[in-house]
Design a protein around this motif. Sequence first.
Motif, short mmCIF file in Angstrom:
data_model
loop_
_atom_site.label_atom_id
_atom_site.label_comp_id
_atom_site.label_asym_id
_atom_site.label_seq_id
_atom_site.Cartn_x
_atom_site.Cartn_y
_atom_site.Cartn_z
N ASP A 181 -3.58 -50.21 23.59
CA ASP A 181 -2.24 -49.96 23.07
C ASP A 181 -1.70 -48.61 23.51
O ASP A 181 -2.34 -47.57 23.32
CB ASP A 181 -2.24 -50.02 21.53
CG ASP A 181 -2.49 -51.42 21.02
OD1 ASP A 181 -2.27 -52.37 21.80
OD2 ASP A 181 -2.90 -51.57 19.84
N GLY A 182 -0.50 -48.62 24.10
CA GLY A 182 0.20 -47.38 24.42
C GLY A 182 -0.38 -46.59 25.56
O GLY A 182 -0.02 -45.41 25.73
N TRP A 217 1.85 -44.43 27.95
CA TRP A 217 2.41 -43.12 27.60
C TRP A 217 1.61 -41.97 28.19
O TRP A 217 2.07 -40.83 28.18
CB TRP A 217 2.46 -42.96 26.08
CG TRP A 217 3.17 -44.03 25.33
CD1 TRP A 217 2.74 -44.68 24.21
CD2 TRP A 217 4.46 -44.60 25.62
NE1 TRP A 217 3.65 -45.61 23.79
CE2 TRP A 217 4.72 -45.58 24.63
CE3 TRP A 217 5.40 -44.38 26.62
CZ2 TRP A 217 5.89 -46.34 24.62
CZ3 TRP A 217 6.57 -45.13 26.61
CH2 TRP A 217 6.81 -46.09 25.63
N VAL A 277 7.61 -40.81 21.31
CA VAL A 277 6.87 -42.01 20.93
C VAL A 277 7.03 -42.28 19.43
O VAL A 277 7.17 -43.43 18.99
CB VAL A 277 5.38 -41.87 21.31
CG1 VAL A 277 4.56 -42.99 20.71
CG2 VAL A 277 5.22 -41.85 22.82
N SER A 280 -2.64 -47.76 15.62
CA SER A 280 -1.91 -47.93 16.88
C SER A 280 -1.04 -46.70 17.16
O SER A 280 -0.99 -46.21 18.29
CB SER A 280 -1.04 -49.19 16.81
OG SER A 280 -0.23 -49.28 17.96
N GLU A 327 -1.28 -44.08 20.44
CA GLU A 327 -0.15 -43.89 21.34
C GLU A 327 0.29 -42.43 21.39
O GLU A 327 0.62 -41.90 22.46
CB GLU A 327 1.01 -44.79 20.93
CG GLU A 327 0.71 -46.27 21.11
CD GLU A 327 1.93 -47.14 20.90
OE1 GLU A 327 3.05 -46.64 21.15
OE2 GLU A 327 1.78 -48.30 20.52
#
Length: 708
Positions: free
Chosen positions: A330-331, A334, A420, A435, A439
Motif C-alpha cells: 500500500d502506498g 509515494w 498524503v 495503511s 503511506e
Amino acid sequence: MAEYTSKNKTKRWSFGKNRNTMRLCLFLLLGIILYASMFDNIQPEELDVAVSEPAPEDIRSPVTVEHEAQTQAREQEALESLDPIYVHRNDYAQIQIEKVNAIFDMALALQEDADVGTNDQVSYMQDVIHQDVEQTLSEETLETLLTISEEQLFMGRDVARNAVNEVMSEDIAVDDVPAAREEAEERISRSMGSARMQEALSEIVNHIITANYIYDDEATTQRQEEVLDEVEPALIREGELLVQEGEIVSHETYDQISATGLLDEDSSWYPYMGLFMFVVIMVAMTALYAEQSSTPLRYSNRTLLLYVIVFFITLATMKLVSVLQLLEIDGILWVTPIALGTMLLAHLLAYRVAIFSSVLFALAGSVIFNDAAAGTFHATFLSYALFSGLAGAFFIGKIPRISKVLQSGGFIAILNAATVTAFHFFSSSQFEASSYGLEVSFALGSGVLAAVLTLGLVPFFETGFNILTPTKLIELSNANHPLLRKVLLEAPGTYHHSVMVGNLSEAACEAIGANGLLARVSSYYHDLGKTKHPLYFIENQLQTENPHDRLSPEVSKRIIIDHPYDGAKILQDHNMPKEIIDVAKEHHGTTLLKYFYHKAKEQGMEPKEEDYRYPGPKAQFKESAVIGIADGVEAAVRSMGAPTADKIEKLVNHIIRERLIDGQFDECDITLKELSIAAGTMCETLQGTFHSRIEYPDDEDEKEKDSI
C-alpha cells in the motif's frame, strides 16, 4: 596572435553551424526517453472476456462513456409513465349548436315552400344535412320537423340547443359520449311533453353531441420531449468497476465492457498516437522555454545534454518504483523521489528551470503510475508529484548550497506527508491507521531519498560537465588556489586590481539580478594572462622603469593584447569552468588599445585601427559585460588624482557610454536600465573605497604641539 584569432573564429563558426543540429538531436533524444518511459503504461489491455464465463480479472472502465442501451431504456420507461395530454374544447359546443340551428332553419324554410311535397322535402333535407351538417337523420324525424307547427319547431330548437349546450359544457371524453347523450335525452324528456317531438329531438341530440375532451397531440409531443430532456444519460464512469475477478459476465456487463472500448480492436493504435502527440507537446514546450528564457539551456548544448540526463534519471527512478508496485504494498508509489530532478536542476542549472521541469515530471509521472488509476492519468499522483517537485526547487532556492540539500530533503518529506494526509481526508472510505502510517512513511522516505541521491549525484555532474555551482565558485575563490597564488606571487599589483574588480562587479551584478558570486570569482582570474609578462602592466611596475619605453608600439600592443588569451589558455590547461574562461577572453571585447595606437601615430606611423583592437569575442553574458566595465573603471579611478564623487560618476558613465557606442554590448542581453543600475552601484562602491581621509600630523608636528 593572428593565427590564434583565426583558429578561434574557425572553431566558433563550426560550433555555431552545428549548434542547431545538435540541439535538435538532444530534443529528439528527450522525446524518445519520454515516449519509452510511458510506452508500456498506455498499451491497450487484451481482454479475454466472454458472456456466461468468469471474468479473468477486475475490469474497470478506462473512460467515462454513455451506455446508450441503458439510456434508451430509461427514456422508454419515462415515456411509458407519461399520461397523454387532453384538452377541453370550448368551441365544440358552439359548433354543434350551429349544426342544430342549421337543421331547424332548413326545416322552417321547407315548411314555407308549399309547392314541394313532404317526401321530396325529406329527401332533399337528408342530402343537405348529410353534406353540410355531416349528420344522417331518419325519415321519421325529418317528417316530424317538416309537419309540426312553427311554434313547436321553435320550441324544439330551443330545447335541443339548451340540452347540447348544458351537456357539452362539461368534459366529454370519447368513452363518456354515450352517457352524455343519455343525459341530453333526459333533459329533453323533461322539457318536451310530446312523445313524437321527444323522439325527434333525442335522435338529433344523439347525432350532435360529441366528445369535447380530446387528445392534444402537440402538447403531448412537447411534454414527451421535455421528459426525454430530463432523463439523465446512463454513464459508465471512469474507474467504475464493471465486473470483479471470477464473477460471471452477463450480457449487460458484456455490453458495458464493449461500450468502454475495451473490446474494440480497431482503435488499439489510438493510445500510441495520443502518447506521441503528448510527448511532442511536452518537448515543444521545453524547446520554447529553452529558447526564450534567459537560462543556461538557451546558450549551451552541453547544459541541454545535462538537462536530458537529469530528466532520464528522474524518469528512471519513477519506472523503478512503478515496478515495485507489483509487490502490492500500500502506498509504495509515494516513495518516488520526484524532488530529485528539481533539486538537481536547481543546484546544477537554474531555479527557474527546476520550477518549469516540475510540471513535466508530474505529467510524465501521472502516466507512468496510471496502473493504480482507471484512466490514462493518475490525477492523485500528478498532484503529489507537482507539490513535491516544486518543493524541491523552492527549498533549494535561487542560491543553492550543498549544506541546504539535507535540510531541503527534510522539508520536502514533511510536505509529502502532509499531501498524503490530505488525500486520505479527501477519501470517503474508512480511515485505516495501518495503511495511513505506511503511506506516510513512504512519503517521508521520498524526501530523504531525494536529498541523499542529490548529494550523491551532484559531484558527478559537477566533475563530468565542469558545472560551475555556487559551491565550486566558493572553492575557486580561495586565495590558496594555485592559480590565485600564481597571480599573487608573480603579479601582486594585478592581484590587487582583480580583487577590486571583483568587489565592483559583484555589487553591480547583484544589483541587476545577475550572478554576483560568478562575477567576483571570474574577476579574480580574468587577468591571469598578465603573469606571463607581469612587468609590462602598469599595476606591477613598482618604482621600476616601464619596459614599454624601450619597445615599439607594435611590440607593446602585441604583448598587451595577448594577455586575455594567454590567461584563457592557462585556465583551459587547468580545466577551469567555461564561464571563467569566457570572462578572461571577453572582458576587453574588441576595444581599441588607445595608448599605443596614438603612440604609433605620434611616431609617424600609419597604424590601422583594427590592428590595435582586441580580437574579441565581445561579452556574451551580463556578468562578462559588467566585469569588462569594472576592469576599465577600476584602472581609470586608480590613476585619477584626488578622486571625488562627481569625478568618479563622470568617469564611470563615460566608460560605459564609450563601450556602448563602440558596440561592446551588442552580443549580450544587458539592457540600458541595467547598465545605469550597474553604474550607480559601482560609483557607490568606489566612493566607499576612495573616500576622503583625515591627515594625521607627523611626529615632529606632535612634538612642536607638545612644546607649545
